[in-house]
Design a protein around this motif. Structure first.
Motif, PDB file in Angstrom:
ATOM      1  N   THR A  69      -7.266   4.678   4.151  1.00 11.91           N
ATOM      2  CA  THR A  69      -8.009   5.646   3.339  1.00 11.91           C
ATOM      3  C   THR A  69      -7.218   6.114   2.124  1.00 11.91           C
ATOM      4  OG1 THR A  69      -7.268   7.436   4.805  1.00 11.91           O
ATOM      5  CG2 THR A  69      -9.428   6.454   5.250  1.00 11.91           C
ATOM      6  N   PHE A 126      -9.861  12.439   6.428  1.00  9.55           N
ATOM      7  CA  PHE A 126      -9.954  10.983   6.408  1.00  9.55           C
ATOM      8  C   PHE A 126     -11.339  10.525   5.953  1.00  9.55           C
ATOM      9  CE2 PHE A 126      -6.541  11.132   9.845  1.00  9.55           C
ATOM     10  CZ  PHE A 126      -5.531  10.845   8.942  1.00  9.55           C
ATOM     11  N   TRP A 150     -13.453  -3.230   6.245  1.00 10.41           N
ATOM     12  CA  TRP A 150     -13.358  -2.056   5.367  1.00 10.41           C
ATOM     13  C   TRP A 150     -12.706  -2.433   4.029  1.00 10.41           C
ATOM     14  CZ3 TRP A 150     -14.787   2.529   3.869  1.00 10.41           C
ATOM     15  CH2 TRP A 150     -13.922   3.335   3.118  1.00 10.41           C
ATOM     16  N   GLY A 167     -12.045   8.316   2.643  1.00 11.65           N
ATOM     17  CA  GLY A 167     -12.808   7.070   2.650  1.00 11.65           C
ATOM     18  C   GLY A 167     -13.933   7.091   1.638  1.00 11.65           C
ATOM     19  N   CYS A 189     -12.516   6.596  -1.766  1.00 13.78           N
ATOM     20  CA  CYS A 189     -12.214   5.180  -2.019  1.00 13.78           C
ATOM     21  C   CYS A 189     -13.456   4.441  -2.502  1.00 13.78           C
ATOM     22  CB  CYS A 189     -11.691   4.520  -0.749  1.00 13.78           C
ATOM     23  SG  CYS A 189     -10.052   5.062  -0.219  1.00 13.78           S
TER      24      CYS A 189
END
Length: 524
Positions: free
Chosen positions: A123, A356, A20, A360, A363
């Motif tokens: 996150t 969350f 990730w 994500g 991001c």
């Protein structure tokens, strides 16, 4: 603590978190000035096989210690010349810190808290982007975090009469690596955090027990050789590095990015949104009590407080300085999410999951946005231009140092940087000219060779050599001898001109090659 790596579910967390944090590390160019500067230094060390001394344009660059450069050149050496390879130091250290955080929480807390903390941390846009940004901030933040986590692990094991020697040794190792990452803050912040935490919990005896002469020897063996060798090779290094770039920079007001004392609080909340929405639950008095019974929460509160106060004191503030707060902030936020889900309906976990997921996606969106909007001058160099650049060719930069150009052009020799190096105002401004000017004091011969004025450049242009010449400068150049030449590349208001070794003899006919006085810089 690392026994948790043997757990199959933990290994899954380990792999997923690493992928990730790496997933978008190579989709954008190096950003200027930071990424171009630090990756450029690592590239110079690699291309010149100068492993000990960080160099900027061929001269010692002692703003920071060498660990970031060593890890970066290692990444480039193994994975090749790419942006994601150049970001290996930040990514690998952020990944390791996240994994150790989970292991620490599983050992001294509970699995649920560790899982939620990992979700919160990964996150956070601040942490996600920091893990893919090639400067020293994430590396030193990770070393600080690792030192604190292993120190706390050792202290808690001492309290419980469990083996603690390995954790304590790891704490000393990461303290040494913190010193090699960015200097004294790699020691000061972990030391202040752990001591304050133990004093607050009335465990002052553990402070003495955690001091170990053999481990101090291990610390010195790792950290001291580079500093001792630099002072031996470049007298005055210690004063420049420790006094100017630590104490003077901390206390002085003449540096960039001056901000008010409270600056970091809104920055932290904004850059960790939306997972920071539960921060208001941390203002309740019950969240802070009892101190001794909830050792982990107390550690995280002290850790955050020490870092925020320390970096809020100086007037000069950079956003990346508070990256060490993200792990404790993630754990504290996770504890509020956990408590909230236990006290409310079953829909609370589902609500948190959507936050969350949104975090994500944010991001990813931020990184993709940066890749579209932030372009470096050199990133778009065509392959055809790179292929023309020969290892022996000379690069010239007019009135500006392009930090990323040597990296993207694969230049193997320091550039000639043309500017007014006799300007008495150079030391007054914290910019690219001062960085290179300072470096020249540690290598005067290289300074006279690489930092030149226009008279010296004209003299050199009148002496063709057996290599090509590449000139980088403003697109609308004021130099008449360049106006007749067609650039091979232009971007962001700058152009790159190529004069081959065969063309150089013809090119000098457009240059006034009369005898010129020696540059005043030669007398420097």
């Amino acid at each position: 603590m690392f026994n948790h790596f043997l757990n199959s579910r933990f290994r899954l967390w380990w792999l997923v978190s690493g992928c990730w944090l790496l997933i978008t590390a190579g989709i954008r160019p190096l950003m200027l000035p930071d990424e171009g500067r630090y990756v450029g230094v690592a590239w110079e060390m690699l291309s010149q096989q100068q492993w000990w001394v960080p160099t900027l344009d061929g001269m010692p660059f002692f703003h920071k210690p060498p660990l970031f450069y060593w890890l970066t050149l290692l990444g480039i050496k193994i994975f090749g010349m790419s942006e994601w390879a150049a970001r290996m130091a930040s990514w690998s250290s952020a990944w390791l810190a996240a994994v150790v955080m989970v292991s620490f929480l599983r050992k001294h807390g509970d699995v649920r808290l560790s899982n939620v903390s990992m979700l919160v941390l990964l996150t956070m846009p601040f942490y996600f982007i920091g893990a893919q940004f090639a400067n020293l901030d994430m590396l030193v933040a990770s070393m600080i975090s690792l030192c604190i986590l292993f120190s706390a692990d050792a202290a808690l094991c001492m309290e419980q009469h469990r083996p603690h020697q390995r954790a304590l040794a790891q704490a000393y190792v990461f303290a040494a690596l913190g010193l090699l990452s960015k200097g004294l803050i790699g020691l000061v912040l972990p030391g202040a955090t752990v001591v304050a935490w133990l004093l607050l919990r009335r465990q002052h005896r553990l402070i003495i027990r955690m001091w170990s002469w053999p481990l101090m020897g291990l610390f010195a063996l790792i950290a001291a050789p580079w500093f001792v060798w630099m002072e031996h090779t470049y007298p005055g290094f210690g004063r420049y590095f420790f006094y100017h770039h630590h104490f003077q920079r901390f206390a002085a007001t003449g540096f960039n990015n001056q901000q008010p004392f409270w600056f970091y609080v809104p920055v932290l909340l904004v850059l960790t949104f939306p997972v920071s929405v539960n921060v208001w639950r941390m203002v309740r008095p019950t969240f802070y009590l009892p101190v001794k019974a909830n050792a982990i929460r107390t550690l995280m509160l002290v850790w955050m407080g020490v870092v925020l106060v320390f970096f809020s004191l100086p007037q000069s503030k950079l956003i990346g300085y508070i990256l060490p707060t993200l792990i404790p902030f993630a754990v504290l936020l996770a504890s509020t999410w956990d408590a909230h889900s236990n006290q409310t309906s079953s829909s609370a976990p589902k609500h948190a999951l959507w936050i969350f997921v949104g975090a994500g996606l944010l991001c990813l969106g931020l990184v993709f946005g940066l890749s579209k909007k932030v372009q470096s001058n050199s990133h778009t160099l065509p392959d055809s231009v790179r292929q023309q650049f020969e290892p022996q060719d000379q690069l010239v930069m007019l009135d500006r140092y392009a930090y990323d150009l040597p990296f993207y052009l694969r230049a193997r020799h320091p550039a000639w940087v043309v500017s007014n190096w006799q300007d008495p105002d150079i030391p007054k401004f914290d910019n690219w000219r001062k960085e290179i000017f300072d470096a020249a004091w540690f290598a005067p011969e290289e300074g006279r060779k690489n930092l030149i004025d226009e008279h010296t450049l004209m003299q050199r242009l009148c002496t063709p050599e057996n290599h090509g010449l590449w000139i980088w400068g403003p697109q609308n150049t004021p130099h008449p001898w360049l106006q007749t030449q067609a650039p091979v590349f232009s971007a962001s208001g700058h152009s790159l001109w190529h004069i081959s070794s065969q063309q150089w003899k013809t090119f000098k006919s457009s240059v006034s090659c009369l005898e010129m006085p020696s540059s005043a810089l030669e007398q420097r």
